[in-house]
Design a protein around this motif. Structure first.
Motif, short mmCIF file in Angstrom:
data_model
loop_
_atom_site.label_atom_id
_atom_site.label_comp_id
_atom_site.label_asym_id
_atom_site.label_seq_id
_atom_site.Cartn_x
_atom_site.Cartn_y
_atom_site.Cartn_z
N VAL A 32 0.85 -1.20 0.00
CA VAL A 32 0.00 0.00 0.00
C VAL A 32 0.88 1.25 0.00
CG1 VAL A 32 -1.58 1.38 1.41
CG2 VAL A 32 -1.99 -1.08 1.11
N CYS A 33 1.85 1.25 0.89
CA CYS A 33 2.73 2.43 1.03
C CYS A 33 3.46 2.72 -0.27
CB CYS A 33 3.73 2.15 2.16
SG CYS A 33 4.89 3.48 2.43
N SER A 34 3.84 1.68 -1.00
CA SER A 34 4.62 1.89 -2.25
C SER A 34 3.78 2.54 -3.34
CB SER A 34 5.21 0.57 -2.75
OG SER A 34 4.18 -0.29 -3.22
N SER A 35 2.46 2.54 -3.20
CA SER A 35 1.62 3.18 -4.23
C SER A 35 1.53 4.69 -4.02
CB SER A 35 0.20 2.58 -4.19
OG SER A 35 -0.51 3.06 -3.05
N LEU A 36 2.11 5.20 -2.93
CA LEU A 36 1.89 6.60 -2.56
C LEU A 36 2.67 7.61 -3.40
CD1 LEU A 36 1.48 6.53 1.32
CD2 LEU A 36 -0.27 6.69 -0.47
N THR A 37 3.40 7.15 -4.42
CA THR A 37 3.96 8.13 -5.37
C THR A 37 2.81 8.87 -6.03
OG1 THR A 37 4.08 6.23 -6.88
CG2 THR A 37 6.16 7.03 -5.95
N GLU A 38 1.61 8.26 -5.99
CA GLU A 38 0.45 8.95 -6.58
C GLU A 38 0.03 10.17 -5.78
OE1 GLU A 38 -2.56 5.96 -7.89
OE2 GLU A 38 -2.26 7.16 -9.68
N LEU A 39 0.63 10.39 -4.61
CA LEU A 39 0.43 11.67 -3.92
C LEU A 39 0.81 12.81 -4.86
CD1 LEU A 39 2.11 10.91 -0.47
CD2 LEU A 39 -0.24 11.74 -0.74
N PHE A 40 1.80 12.55 -5.72
CA PHE A 40 2.39 13.59 -6.57
C PHE A 40 1.91 13.50 -8.02
CE2 PHE A 40 4.72 13.69 -2.78
CZ PHE A 40 5.38 12.48 -2.56
N ALA A 41 1.14 12.46 -8.34
CA ALA A 41 0.76 12.20 -9.73
C ALA A 41 -0.14 13.26 -10.36
CB ALA A 41 0.12 10.82 -9.86
N PRO A 42 -1.13 13.83 -9.61
CA PRO A 42 -2.00 14.81 -10.26
C PRO A 42 -1.23 15.95 -10.94
CG PRO A 42 -2.95 14.12 -8.18
CD PRO A 42 -1.60 13.47 -8.26
N THR A 43 -0.11 16.36 -10.34
CA THR A 43 0.71 17.43 -10.96
C THR A 43 1.16 17.00 -12.34
OG1 THR A 43 1.56 17.89 -8.75
CG2 THR A 43 2.71 18.93 -10.60
N ALA A 44 1.61 15.73 -12.45
CA ALA A 44 2.11 15.23 -13.74
C ALA A 44 0.99 15.18 -14.77
CB ALA A 44 2.72 13.84 -13.56
N HIS A 45 -0.17 14.67 -14.35
CA HIS A 45 -1.28 14.56 -15.30
C HIS A 45 -1.77 15.94 -15.73
CE1 HIS A 45 -1.25 10.31 -14.68
NE2 HIS A 45 -1.68 10.37 -13.43
N LYS A 46 -1.86 16.87 -14.77
CA LYS A 46 -2.31 18.24 -15.09
C LYS A 46 -1.33 18.89 -16.06
CE LYS A 46 -4.76 19.26 -10.78
NZ LYS A 46 -4.27 19.45 -9.41
N GLN A 47 -0.02 18.68 -15.82
CA GLN A 47 1.01 19.27 -16.71
C GLN A 47 0.79 18.79 -18.14
OE1 GLN A 47 5.05 18.38 -15.75
NE2 GLN A 47 5.23 20.00 -14.21
N ARG A 48 0.54 17.49 -18.30
CA ARG A 48 0.38 16.97 -19.66
C ARG A 48 -0.88 17.54 -20.32
NH1 ARG A 48 1.57 11.48 -16.69
NH2 ARG A 48 3.81 11.76 -16.39
N LEU A 49 -1.96 17.58 -19.52
CA LEU A 49 -3.22 18.09 -20.09
C LEU A 49 -3.08 19.55 -20.49
CD1 LEU A 49 -5.71 16.28 -17.68
CD2 LEU A 49 -5.49 15.91 -20.16
N GLN A 50 -2.24 20.29 -19.74
CA GLN A 50 -2.06 21.72 -20.05
C GLN A 50 -1.10 21.92 -21.21
OE1 GLN A 50 -0.67 23.03 -16.24
NE2 GLN A 50 -2.73 23.18 -15.36
N SER A 51 -0.04 21.11 -21.27
CA SER A 51 1.05 21.43 -22.21
C SER A 51 0.96 20.69 -23.54
CB SER A 51 2.40 21.12 -21.56
OG SER A 51 2.51 19.73 -21.29
N TRP A 52 0.39 19.48 -23.56
CA TRP A 52 0.42 18.72 -24.81
C TRP A 52 -0.36 19.39 -25.95
CZ3 TRP A 52 0.89 12.72 -24.98
CH2 TRP A 52 1.94 12.31 -24.13
N PRO A 53 -1.59 19.92 -25.67
CA PRO A 53 -2.33 20.50 -26.81
C PRO A 53 -1.54 21.63 -27.49
CG PRO A 53 -3.79 20.17 -24.94
CD PRO A 53 -2.40 19.89 -24.44
N ASP A 54 -0.80 22.43 -26.72
CA ASP A 54 -0.02 23.53 -27.33
C ASP A 54 1.25 22.99 -27.99
OD1 ASP A 54 -0.66 25.73 -24.49
OD2 ASP A 54 -1.87 25.18 -26.24
N HIS A 55 1.97 22.11 -27.27
CA HIS A 55 3.28 21.67 -27.77
C HIS A 55 3.20 20.54 -28.78
CE1 HIS A 55 5.26 24.32 -25.05
NE2 HIS A 55 4.97 23.65 -23.94
N TYR A 56 2.15 19.71 -28.65
CA TYR A 56 2.06 18.52 -29.53
C TYR A 56 0.66 18.48 -30.15
CZ TYR A 56 5.93 17.62 -26.28
OH TYR A 56 7.05 17.76 -25.50
N PRO A 57 0.31 19.53 -30.91
CA PRO A 57 -1.06 19.64 -31.46
C PRO A 57 -1.41 18.50 -32.43
CG PRO A 57 0.39 21.31 -32.44
CD PRO A 57 1.17 20.66 -31.34
#
Ligand code: AHQ
Length: 245
Positions: free
Chosen positions: A143-168
């Motif tokens: 269970v404890c080893s899955s907690l990198t997902e504490l930080f995952a929303p930042t990564a997903h938000k970054q992609r959703l924000q940056s991909w449409p502009d950078h990789y149209p």
């Protein structure tokens, strides 16, 4: 014997490890800054696919180790999130299908993901270290080893924000995976963090939890090291070995 941290102090210590999260890896920074070319993005998608198809097996291994029905009945949702539900009733075909759609949107055919032809040895070793850890560890350590997902929303938000502009050139529908994970990661973390704060209560246990989380951060960072070497430095394994004529 050092005193244990309070749950709030312990959570703060776990979150402080976010400085090692792979969102800071040069490959992810290049991705966010729009500096990756199509071949490098395709390499990342094809290699990360091995992580994605391993996650439900990792979660099944944790269920195998877990005698607590209350924990299992919540944790099992993670398998459905990735594999999809057994019938049309489930929200979607699951994250693995969504990742295949991401791959196709990036120009990686379904069969090239499924046959894992692009998976680098270093990526495979890191992912296998994760599933093998969870398979043999106490379920609470899994269970404890899955907690990198504490930080995952930042990564997903970054992609959703940056991909449409950078990789149209990537069809926006392909990004659905990241949208799905935003809600799923938050729900996963609520459950995983509560269990970790509940079960790691002595100072030694809390130190062990930090080591486990750091191990998983190393798994994610090492995957990107192999990907960076192969696709940015153009040094895939044996790149300089002469093939026999
Ligand atoms: O897409 C990801 C995912 O399904 C999971 C499951 C979870 C786990 O059980 O370890 N971790 C995880 C992660 C996913 N995506 C990664 C990303 O950067 O896109 C983040 C990763 C994680 O932080 O562990």
């Amino acid at each position: 014997m050092a005193d244990a941290w309070t749950p709030a102090e312990f959570e703060q210590q776990l979150r402080a490890l976010g400085r090692y999260y792979h969102v800071h890896h040069p490959f992810q920074v290049m991705m966010y800054e729009g500096k990756l070319n199509a071949e490098q993005l395709r390499g990342w998608v094809a290699n990360r696919f091995y992580y994605q198809v391993t996650i439900p097996r990792k979660d099944a291994a944790l269920l195998f180790n877990c005698p607590d029905r209350e924990v299992r009945r919540q944790w099992i949702q993670r398998i459905l999130d990735h594999d999809g539900g057994p019938n049309a009733g489930h929200v979607s075909d699951g994250g693995i299908e969504a990742w295949i759609r991401l791959g196709e949107a990036c120009g990686v055919p379904r069969e090239e993901l499924l046959d894992q032809r692009h998976v680098l040895p270093g990526v495979r070793f890191a992912v296998d270290a994760y599933i093998n850890f969870v398979h043999t560890a106490d379920w609470r350590e899994g269970v404890c080893s899955s907690l990198t997902e504490l930080f995952a929303p930042t990564a997903h938000k970054q992609r959703l924000q940056s991909w449409p502009d950078h990789y149209p050139w990537i069809d926006n529908a392909g990004l659905q995976y990241f949208r799905n994970r935003l809600t799923e990661a938050h729900r996963d973390v609520d459950h995983g963090l509560a269990l970790t704060l509940q079960h790691f209560t002595t100072y030694e246990q809390q130190q062990r939890a930090l080591k486990i989380l750091k191990f998983k951060l190393d798994v994610l960072w090492s995957m990107l090291d192999a990907i960076y070497l192969a696709y940015v430095q153009h040094m895939p394994p044996y790149f300089n070995v002469e093939e026999p004529a």
